[in-house]
Scaffold this motif. Sequence first.
Motif, short mmCIF file in Angstrom:
data_model
loop_
_atom_site.label_atom_id
_atom_site.label_comp_id
_atom_site.label_asym_id
_atom_site.label_seq_id
_atom_site.Cartn_x
_atom_site.Cartn_y
_atom_site.Cartn_z
N TYR A 1 -0.11 -6.98 5.47
CA TYR A 1 0.05 -6.05 4.35
C TYR A 1 0.34 -4.61 4.78
O TYR A 1 0.54 -3.75 3.92
CB TYR A 1 -1.20 -6.04 3.48
CG TYR A 1 -1.25 -7.20 2.50
CD1 TYR A 1 -0.56 -7.14 1.29
CD2 TYR A 1 -1.98 -8.35 2.78
CE1 TYR A 1 -0.61 -8.19 0.38
CE2 TYR A 1 -2.03 -9.40 1.89
CZ TYR A 1 -1.34 -9.32 0.68
OH TYR A 1 -1.39 -10.37 -0.21
N TYR A 2 0.37 -4.31 6.09
CA TYR A 2 0.50 -2.91 6.49
C TYR A 2 1.60 -2.68 7.53
O TYR A 2 1.75 -3.45 8.48
CB TYR A 2 -0.82 -2.39 7.05
CG TYR A 2 -1.85 -2.12 5.99
CD1 TYR A 2 -1.91 -0.89 5.34
CD2 TYR A 2 -2.74 -3.12 5.61
CE1 TYR A 2 -2.84 -0.65 4.35
CE2 TYR A 2 -3.68 -2.89 4.61
CZ TYR A 2 -3.72 -1.65 3.99
OH TYR A 2 -4.64 -1.42 3.00
N VAL A 3 2.32 -1.59 7.31
CA VAL A 3 3.34 -1.09 8.24
C VAL A 3 2.94 0.32 8.63
O VAL A 3 2.43 1.09 7.80
CB VAL A 3 4.74 -1.10 7.58
CG1 VAL A 3 5.73 -0.24 8.36
CG2 VAL A 3 5.25 -2.53 7.44
N ALA B 1 1.63 7.63 9.11
CA ALA B 1 1.37 7.11 7.78
C ALA B 1 1.32 5.59 7.81
O ALA B 1 1.93 4.94 8.67
CB ALA B 1 2.44 7.58 6.79
N LEU B 2 0.59 5.02 6.86
CA LEU B 2 0.53 3.58 6.65
C LEU B 2 1.18 3.25 5.33
O LEU B 2 1.04 3.99 4.35
CB LEU B 2 -0.93 3.11 6.63
CG LEU B 2 -1.75 3.37 7.89
CD1 LEU B 2 -3.21 3.05 7.65
CD2 LEU B 2 -1.20 2.56 9.06
N LEU B 3 1.90 2.14 5.31
CA LEU B 3 2.49 1.64 4.08
C LEU B 3 1.83 0.32 3.73
O LEU B 3 1.87 -0.62 4.53
CB LEU B 3 4.00 1.44 4.25
CG LEU B 3 4.81 2.64 4.75
CD1 LEU B 3 6.27 2.26 4.90
CD2 LEU B 3 4.64 3.83 3.82
N LYS B 4 1.18 0.26 2.57
CA LYS B 4 0.59 -0.99 2.12
C LYS B 4 1.63 -1.73 1.28
O LYS B 4 2.20 -1.17 0.34
CB LYS B 4 -0.66 -0.74 1.29
CG LYS B 4 -1.39 -2.03 0.92
CD LYS B 4 -2.72 -1.75 0.23
CE LYS B 4 -3.46 -3.06 -0.04
NZ LYS B 4 -4.77 -2.81 -0.70
N LEU B 5 1.88 -2.96 1.63
CA LEU B 5 2.95 -3.73 0.99
C LEU B 5 2.43 -4.45 -0.26
O LEU B 5 1.25 -4.81 -0.36
CB LEU B 5 3.52 -4.75 1.97
CG LEU B 5 3.99 -4.17 3.31
CD1 LEU B 5 4.54 -5.28 4.19
CD2 LEU B 5 5.02 -3.07 3.11
N LEU B 6 3.35 -4.67 -1.18
CA LEU B 6 2.98 -5.35 -2.43
C LEU B 6 2.75 -6.84 -2.20
O LEU B 6 1.88 -7.45 -2.84
CB LEU B 6 4.10 -5.15 -3.46
CG LEU B 6 3.77 -5.48 -4.91
CD1 LEU B 6 2.63 -4.59 -5.41
CD2 LEU B 6 5.00 -5.29 -5.79
#
Length: 254
Positions: A60-62, A115-120
């Motif tokens: 779930y994370y990038v 930064a972290l991107l939480k994916l849908l």
Amino acid sequence: MFTALFLFVSVTSISQSAVLQYDSRIINGEDVAPGEIPYQVSLQTQNFFHFCGGSILSEYYVITAAHCVAEKRLADMIIVAGTVSLIRSGVKRAIKQIISHKEYDPYNSYINDIALLKLLAPLKPSRDIGFVTLPKQDEIIQQGTAARVSGFGRISESSSGSNFLLKATVYITDQEYCKNIYNKILEYIYDTHICANDPNISRGSCKGDSGGPLIVNETLVGLVSWANGCSLTDYPTVHTRVSSYIDWIKKNAV
């Protein structure tokens, strides 16, 4: 020329007129084979324009550079994983949440650029999709260590971006040298930075590679952040030092 990879653009008056151009690409690199760097992603607009790189931490994370996603709307971005070609479709995911470091300041984007991107929806591991390995908190990488940088960025400062994922070998720079060379143009290097370049040939990241991975022994040691020019032999590229932020990553990538 400052490249924030976004790329630093040429400056007529050093320092105050220097402009960060976030978006870099690999110069003098080599093609990446399918599945070779399975954690590499492309950050794209909804109309499929690549603007930055990133790495897959988990389903779930990038992880990427904060300057890549500062002031952007969730609805305007996607990540594309599992491909080494922007011409061929990869696995696309919408972004649910942007988590920039709380001390990141878009008006001083040289520091805490993470930064972290939480994916849908999750990214499932496969031959072409995998998770990057993190270093230990405050782990030190020795000067001269070979590292790999990769991305879909420009192959020269004046070119357009690459449609293919490229990689290049660079070397970790002595921290004091990096501090001293950037001090000449009134830019400051922090302990949370890690610098790398090839001192003998122009090779490495450029505009469009921002946020992408700097890898040592298959471990993520840096995120492409900024530079004076593109892959210069005297001015190293400055990366966010990932080992300085492990506790923050573990706290927020849950």
